[in-house]
Design an enzyme around this catalytic site. Structure first.
Site, PDB file in Angstrom:
ATOM      1  N   LEU A 121     -66.297  45.254 -27.078  1.00 30.39           N
ATOM      2  CA  LEU A 121     -64.862  44.986 -27.119  1.00 30.39           C
ATOM      3  C   LEU A 121     -64.534  43.976 -28.217  1.00 30.39           C
ATOM      4  O   LEU A 121     -63.649  44.187 -29.031  1.00 30.39           O
ATOM      5  CB  LEU A 121     -64.381  44.416 -25.771  1.00 30.39           C
ATOM      6  CG  LEU A 121     -64.834  45.112 -24.471  1.00 30.39           C
ATOM      7  CD1 LEU A 121     -64.276  44.360 -23.268  1.00 30.39           C
ATOM      8  CD2 LEU A 121     -64.381  46.552 -24.450  1.00 30.39           C
ATOM      9  N   ARG A 266     -89.412  11.789  -6.813  1.00 25.89           N
ATOM     10  CA  ARG A 266     -89.254  10.719  -7.794  1.00 25.89           C
ATOM     11  C   ARG A 266     -88.854   9.435  -7.070  1.00 25.89           C
ATOM     12  O   ARG A 266     -87.869   9.423  -6.309  1.00 25.89           O
ATOM     13  CB  ARG A 266     -88.161  11.103  -8.809  1.00 25.89           C
ATOM     14  CG  ARG A 266     -87.918  10.071  -9.875  1.00 25.89           C
ATOM     15  CD  ARG A 266     -89.076   9.995 -10.827  1.00 25.89           C
ATOM     16  NE  ARG A 266     -88.811   9.115 -11.950  1.00 25.89           N
ATOM     17  CZ  ARG A 266     -89.709   8.847 -12.888  1.00 25.89           C
ATOM     18  NH1 ARG A 266     -90.923   9.405 -12.830  1.00 25.89           N
ATOM     19  NH2 ARG A 266     -89.419   8.043 -13.885  1.00 25.89           N
ATOM     20  N   HIS A 336     -82.608  14.306 -12.792  1.00 28.73           N
ATOM     21  CA  HIS A 336     -83.969  14.339 -13.321  1.00 28.73           C
ATOM     22  C   HIS A 336     -84.225  13.226 -14.352  1.00 28.73           C
ATOM     23  O   HIS A 336     -85.337  13.140 -14.891  1.00 28.73           O
ATOM     24  CB  HIS A 336     -84.251  15.699 -13.975  1.00 28.73           C
ATOM     25  CG  HIS A 336     -84.612  16.785 -13.001  1.00 28.73           C
ATOM     26  ND1 HIS A 336     -83.706  17.335 -12.129  1.00 28.73           N
ATOM     27  CD2 HIS A 336     -85.788  17.411 -12.752  1.00 28.73           C
ATOM     28  CE1 HIS A 336     -84.293  18.259 -11.404  1.00 28.73           C
ATOM     29  NE2 HIS A 336     -85.560  18.325 -11.747  1.00 28.73           N
ATOM     30  N   GLU A 361     -66.345  37.459 -20.047  1.00 26.87           N
ATOM     31  CA  GLU A 361     -65.485  38.214 -19.114  1.00 26.87           C
ATOM     32  C   GLU A 361     -64.136  37.529 -18.907  1.00 26.87           C
ATOM     33  O   GLU A 361     -63.604  37.500 -17.801  1.00 26.87           O
ATOM     34  CB  GLU A 361     -66.185  38.410 -17.750  1.00 26.87           C
ATOM     35  CG  GLU A 361     -67.443  39.245 -17.790  1.00 26.87           C
ATOM     36  CD  GLU A 361     -67.191  40.715 -18.094  1.00 26.87           C
ATOM     37  OE1 GLU A 361     -66.062  41.205 -17.899  1.00 26.87           O
ATOM     38  OE2 GLU A 361     -68.150  41.374 -18.545  1.00 26.87           O
ATOM     39  N   GLU A 365     -59.938  29.461 -19.146  1.00 23.08           N
ATOM     40  CA  GLU A 365     -58.514  29.156 -19.390  1.00 23.08           C
ATOM     41  C   GLU A 365     -57.702  30.376 -18.939  1.00 23.08           C
ATOM     42  O   GLU A 365     -56.719  30.254 -18.209  1.00 23.08           O
ATOM     43  CB  GLU A 365     -58.252  28.872 -20.886  1.00 23.08           C
ATOM     44  CG  GLU A 365     -58.801  27.540 -21.387  1.00 23.08           C
ATOM     45  CD  GLU A 365     -60.314  27.539 -21.584  1.00 23.08           C
ATOM     46  OE1 GLU A 365     -60.922  28.630 -21.650  1.00 23.08           O
ATOM     47  OE2 GLU A 365     -60.899  26.445 -21.656  1.00 23.08           O
TER      48      GLU A 365
HETATM   49  C1  LIG Z   1     -73.441  35.120 -25.364  1.00 26.97           C
HETATM   50  C2  LIG Z   1     -72.200  35.955 -25.407  1.00 26.97           C
HETATM   51  C3  LIG Z   1     -72.249  37.265 -25.004  1.00 26.97           C
HETATM   52  C4  LIG Z   1     -71.112  38.082 -25.100  1.00 26.97           C
HETATM   53  N1  LIG Z   1     -71.207  39.414 -24.785  1.00 26.97           N
HETATM   54  C5  LIG Z   1     -70.167  40.236 -25.074  1.00 26.97           C
HETATM   55  C6  LIG Z   1     -70.296  41.651 -24.910  1.00 26.97           C
HETATM   56  O1  LIG Z   1     -71.326  42.155 -24.462  1.00 26.97           O
HETATM   57  N2  LIG Z   1     -69.252  42.425 -25.270  1.00 26.97           N
HETATM   58  C7  LIG Z   1     -68.090  41.918 -25.778  1.00 26.97           C
HETATM   59  O2  LIG Z   1     -67.194  42.694 -26.097  1.00 26.97           O
HETATM   60  N3  LIG Z   1     -67.937  40.572 -25.934  1.00 26.97           N
HETATM   61  C8  LIG Z   1     -68.946  39.731 -25.596  1.00 26.97           C
HETATM   62  N4  LIG Z   1     -68.813  38.367 -25.771  1.00 26.97           N
HETATM   63  C9  LIG Z   1     -67.563  37.845 -26.320  1.00 26.97           C
HETATM   64  C10 LIG Z   1     -66.725  37.135 -25.284  1.00 26.97           C
HETATM   65  O3  LIG Z   1     -66.210  38.068 -24.369  1.00 26.97           O
HETATM   66  C11 LIG Z   1     -65.642  36.365 -26.050  1.00 26.97           C
HETATM   67  O4  LIG Z   1     -66.281  35.309 -26.736  1.00 26.97           O
HETATM   68  C12 LIG Z   1     -64.575  35.841 -25.118  1.00 26.97           C
HETATM   69  O5  LIG Z   1     -63.795  36.908 -24.624  1.00 26.97           O
HETATM   70  C13 LIG Z   1     -63.627  34.850 -25.842  1.00 26.97           C
HETATM   71  O6  LIG Z   1     -63.132  35.408 -27.006  1.00 26.97           O
HETATM   72  P1  LIG Z   1     -63.229  34.586 -28.391  1.00 26.97           P
HETATM   73  O7  LIG Z   1     -64.633  34.102 -28.519  1.00 26.97           O
HETATM   74  O8  LIG Z   1     -62.707  35.470 -29.462  1.00 26.97           O
HETATM   75  O9  LIG Z   1     -62.306  33.339 -28.181  1.00 26.97           O
HETATM   76  P2  LIG Z   1     -60.730  33.267 -28.504  1.00 26.97           P
HETATM   77  O10 LIG Z   1     -60.038  34.423 -27.914  1.00 26.97           O
HETATM   78  O11 LIG Z   1     -60.576  33.030 -29.958  1.00 26.97           O
HETATM   79  O12 LIG Z   1     -60.325  31.956 -27.705  1.00 26.97           O
HETATM   80  C14 LIG Z   1     -60.561  30.633 -28.214  1.00 26.97           C
HETATM   81  C15 LIG Z   1     -60.032  29.623 -27.193  1.00 26.97           C
HETATM   82  O13 LIG Z   1     -58.619  29.802 -27.015  1.00 26.97           O
HETATM   83  C16 LIG Z   1     -58.333  30.003 -25.625  1.00 26.97           C
HETATM   84  N5  LIG Z   1     -57.201  30.948 -25.514  1.00 26.97           N
HETATM   85  C17 LIG Z   1     -57.065  32.127 -26.147  1.00 26.97           C
HETATM   86  N6  LIG Z   1     -55.891  32.699 -25.813  1.00 26.97           N
HETATM   87  C18 LIG Z   1     -55.287  31.871 -24.922  1.00 26.97           C
HETATM   88  C19 LIG Z   1     -54.062  31.907 -24.187  1.00 26.97           C
HETATM   89  N7  LIG Z   1     -53.212  32.926 -24.273  1.00 26.97           N
HETATM   90  N8  LIG Z   1     -53.779  30.863 -23.358  1.00 26.97           N
HETATM   91  C20 LIG Z   1     -54.637  29.825 -23.234  1.00 26.97           C
HETATM   92  N9  LIG Z   1     -55.805  29.730 -23.909  1.00 26.97           N
HETATM   93  C21 LIG Z   1     -56.136  30.751 -24.718  1.00 26.97           C
HETATM   94  C22 LIG Z   1     -59.601  30.573 -25.031  1.00 26.97           C
HETATM   95  O14 LIG Z   1     -59.654  30.342 -23.626  1.00 26.97           O
HETATM   96  C23 LIG Z   1     -60.661  29.783 -25.791  1.00 26.97           C
HETATM   97  O15 LIG Z   1     -60.782  28.509 -25.206  1.00 26.97           O
HETATM   98  C24 LIG Z   1     -69.906  37.532 -25.596  1.00 26.97           C
HETATM   99  C25 LIG Z   1     -69.849  36.177 -25.960  1.00 26.97           C
HETATM  100  C26 LIG Z   1     -70.980  35.387 -25.874  1.00 26.97           C
HETATM  101  C27 LIG Z   1     -70.906  33.941 -26.309  1.00 26.97           C
END
Ligand SMILES: Cc1cc2nc3c(=O)[nH]c(=O)nc-3n(C[C@H](O)[C@H](O)[C@H](O)COP(=O)(O)OP(=O)(O)OC[C@H]3O[C@@H](n4cnc5c(N)ncnc54)[C@H](O)[C@@H]3O)c2cc1C
Length: 381
Positions: A121, A266, A336, A361, A365
């Site tokens: 996604l 400990r 620890h 997922e 926030e």
């Molecule tokens: C180890 C790992 C595995 C993952 N695996 C998958 C996978 O298998 N498939 C996949 O598709 N994705 C995967 N992801 C991606 C993950 O789903 C996204 O990182 C996550 O959805 C957040 O999106 P972003 O990183 O683009 O953050 P952004 O959307 O850029 O958000 C940045 C910050 O802004 C906040 N924010 C954004 N919009 C709002 C709003 N409207 N109101 C308040 N706060 C907001 C967010 O909460 C966050 O704190 C993975 C990520 C990691 C780190």
């Protein structure tokens, strides 16, 4: 599944964890090695088909049993659950929304683990705002040609396919009507451009995927109808959030168990540290968080199994359990002392693994916003 069958399955998984997984976690984790042998064992345990309906070769487990399995495994090594969690969300998209032909073609191979994958996604420019994706699919005869980039895709390297969210119509409003989802198998045009390196959640691969003139047969469009992709993606989120909540409960429990054990051996000032009130306060809070997170998880899984709308319940469970994992791993590390900072103890791994669950997922926030919206919708004045 009755209680005795569920117990038998959880016992079998616990025996496997103690025999095959626990002794190897630290070495595999430190080197970030994909656990090939464990994947083969997970196939035999049926985990790749855990929630796939029995008529398509899966175990057809309810979310409530599945959540207990995920918690049990996460207490030993949370990364392992990622190898089959997003795979099962991909499978759920096919079993809930796919055509009968798609179900017969893909689900038995997913259930056996012969064909494994995940969910694609997220893109470099967007995660939370999924409707802003730019990966584009254009129909050409009996195929679609796809161009774009996906990032952070779990199982992107070792998996053979993904449930791929794309735009089939980038100009339509509302934006979600222009989104579609495909089962995309690896072949020409589907490239793993790089492996992503992480703070924790080691062992499982996270990849950036590039699609360059990738041709996917039109019969791989889930449900056979364009414009339903956002609905398919969001439809998997409830189970996805129950998954993450279960992982959170597992890590929170593991941190508590290690802290309870360590604090009894400990000694400082002539007595075990568990006899100091400052440590007891931490243990009391940690245990309460574990119990509350487990109850929220059970509540969400029960609602999911009974077919009720459960976005609020799954959101609460995901939010609370992932924060519980983060807080408990921090407290376990403090309990620890210096050893908590050492790679010779597991608590530093919990501390590195836990933050992921606050992000994946749907970030925490967003969970609170979803909970609040539901709260208002269900209590209109
Ligand atoms: C180890 C790992 C595995 C993952 N695996 C998958 C996978 O298998 N498939 C996949 O598709 N994705 C995967 N992801 C991606 C993950 O789903 C996204 O990182 C996550 O959805 C957040 O999106 P972003 O990183 O683009 O953050 P952004 O959307 O850029 O958000 C940045 C910050 O802004 C906040 N924010 C954004 N919009 C709002 C709003 N409207 N109101 C308040 N706060 C907001 C967010 O909460 C966050 O704190 C993975 C990520 C990691 C780190």
């Amino acid at each position: 599944m009755n209680a005795a069958d569920e117990r038998q399955m959880l016992d079998a998984i616990s025996r496997w964890l103690e025999r095959e997984v626990r002794p190897q976690v630290r070495d595999l984790e430190r080197e970030d090695i994909y656990p090939e042998a464990m994947v083969e064992q997970m196939k035999k345990l049926g985990l790749f088909g855990a929630t796939i309906p029995q008529e398509y070769g899966g175990l057809g487990l309810p979310a409530s049993t599945y959540a207990k399995i995920v918690t049990t495994i996460s207490e030993v090594w949370m990364s392992l659950t990622g190898i089959f969690n997003s795979h099962l969300i991909m499978a759920a998209a096919v079993s809930r929304f796919g055509t009968e032909a798609q179900k017969r073609r893909f689900l038995p191979k997913f259930a056996s683990g012969e064909l494994r994958g995940g969910l694609a996604l997220t893109e470099p420019d967007c995660g939370t705002d999924l409707q802003a994706i730019r990966t584009r699919a254009v129909r050409q005869g009996d195929a679609y040609v796809i161009n774009g980039t996906k990032t952070w895709i779990s199982n992107g390297i070792h998996g053979g396919c993904v449930a791929l969210l794309v735009k089939t119509n980038p100009n339509i409003e509302p934006r979600h009507k222009g989104m579609s989802m495909f089962i995309a198998e690896k072949r020409d045009g589907f490239k793993v451009s790089r492996q992503l390196h992480k703070l924790g959640y080691k062992g499982i691969d996270s990849a950036e995927l590039v699609f360059e003139d990738y041709r996917v047969p039109a019969d791989c469009l889930i449900g056979g109808e364009e414009g339903r992709g956002f609905h398919h993606a969001v439809g998997g989120l409830e189970l996805g959030r129950i998954n993450v909540a279960a992982r959170g409960v597992g890590v929170a429990n593991a941190a508590l168990k290690d802290a309870v054990a360590y604090s009894q051996v400990r000694k400082t000032f002539g007595k075990p540290i568990c006899e100091h009130q400052a440590i007891q306060l931490k243990l009391g809070e940690m245990a309460t968080r574990c119990e509350a997170a487990r109850l929220l998880l059970e509540n969400a899984a029960r609602a999911y199994d009974s077919g009720e709308r459960c976005d609020m319940e799954a959101g609460m469970a995901k939010y609370f359990a992932s924060e519980a994992a983060l807080e408990n791993s921090t407290e376990a590390l403090r309990i620890h002392g210096g050893y908590g900072y050492s790679t010779e103890f597991n608590v530093e791994r919990y501390y590195r693994d836990a933050p992921l669950m606050c992000i994946g997922e749907g970030t925490n926030e967003m969970q609170r916003i979803i909970i609040a919206r539901q709260l208002i919708e269900r209590n209109r004045v």
